[in-house]
Structure formats: C-alpha cells, structure tokens
Scaffold this motif. Structure first.
Motif: not given
Length: 167
Positions: A149-167
């Motif tokens: 973005i505008k000659d600058q390396l940018k990053g967005i992190d999305f940390p996640m934890q595994k959960i049960a697929c049924t709620k």
C-alpha cells in the motif's frame, strides 16, 4: 560375423536409465499439490483477541479436489464483514478464491506449500496481494493478508483458535 556393439551412453547414462529417470520425474511432477495437504485448515476457527464472539472462519474438509470456507467479522453485535472462500486443485497447483462482502471475487495462485503453512499470491495492484494460513504448534491458526500500500508492505493478522463446529 560382425561383433555387436554396446548402446552408447552419454556421461554414464544409458538410454534405459534416461528413460527410467524421465518416467520417475513425470510421475513426481504430475503428483503436484493437493487440497489433502491442507487438511489442517479444516474445521471451525474463532478469532482471538479484540474481535467479538461470532467472528470466525469455517472450512469444510478437503473433498472432490476442493475446500470451501466462509467467514464473518462481528463488531458491537453486528456482522460488519463476511466472505466466501474456496481452494481448488487446478492442474498441478492450488488456487484460493475469495468473495468478500459482496465484492468481485479475487483468485490467488499457490506460491508455497509447507507442512503447515500455505501462501497464495495475486500480483494485482489492490490490497491484499498475499493470503497466508499457518497452523501453529499450539493448535492455533494464523490467517494473514499482506501486500503493498503506497510502496509500503502492510499486513493484517487474524489469529484464531479451533472451536467446536456445533453450538
């Protein structure tokens, strides 16, 4: 009667050895990459950190040469973003396609695939140019988008934890 001569070889390679090597190389290059290599991505993942409950990604297990995923982001009790995703086998590579919040889809070609990390890339001018997933030793998943973005390396992190697929 004339004596039979040996089949000539080039630097120690006989035609039979060369044929055998050619068949071996053809078989290994046809194996390519498979969505089965991304089995670790399947399941339900909840965003950790400052994002609200309900911010998550769900990935179906690999089947039929592809994986399907969906995600959403929730803030102040409202869904503010959503995305449909797929990873498909295409010839001997993988392609990640995202359809974020009703915008046009964008496809990213496989760049690297390690045991528990995959990087997809699209050299388009819009952010992001890379989509990365990494399964960590503690069982967590890190999703990341990055690019210029505008000659600058940018990053967005999305940390996640595994959960049960049924709620």
């Amino acid at each position: 009667m004339k004596a039979m001569t040996a089949i000539p070889s080039i630097r120690g390679f006989t035609p039979a050895l060369a044929l055998g090597l050619g068949l071996f190389c053809a078989q290994t290059s046809q194996a390519g990459n498979s969505v089965q290599d991304l089995q670790w991505l399947s399941g339900c993942w909840q965003a950790s950190g400052a994002v609200e409950a309900g911010s998550e990604e769900h990935w179906l297990a690999p089947a039929g040469g592809g994986m399907l995923g969906m995600g959403r982001t929730v803030r102040k009790g409202k869904m503010v973003a959503w995305e449909f995703m797929r990873i498909q086998e295409n010839a001997d590579t993988l392609v990640f396609t995202a359809m974020p919040s009703g915008k046009p889809e964008a496809s990213f070609q496989l760049q690297t695939l390690e045991k528990q990390k995959v990087v997809f890339e699209n050299p388009r001018p819009e952010f992001p140019q890379r989509v990365i997933y990494q399964f960590n030793a503690d069982g967590s998943l890190l999703g990341r988008i990055e690019g210029m973005i505008k000659d600058q390396l940018k990053g967005i992190d999305f940390p996640m934890q595994k959960i049960a697929c049924t709620k």
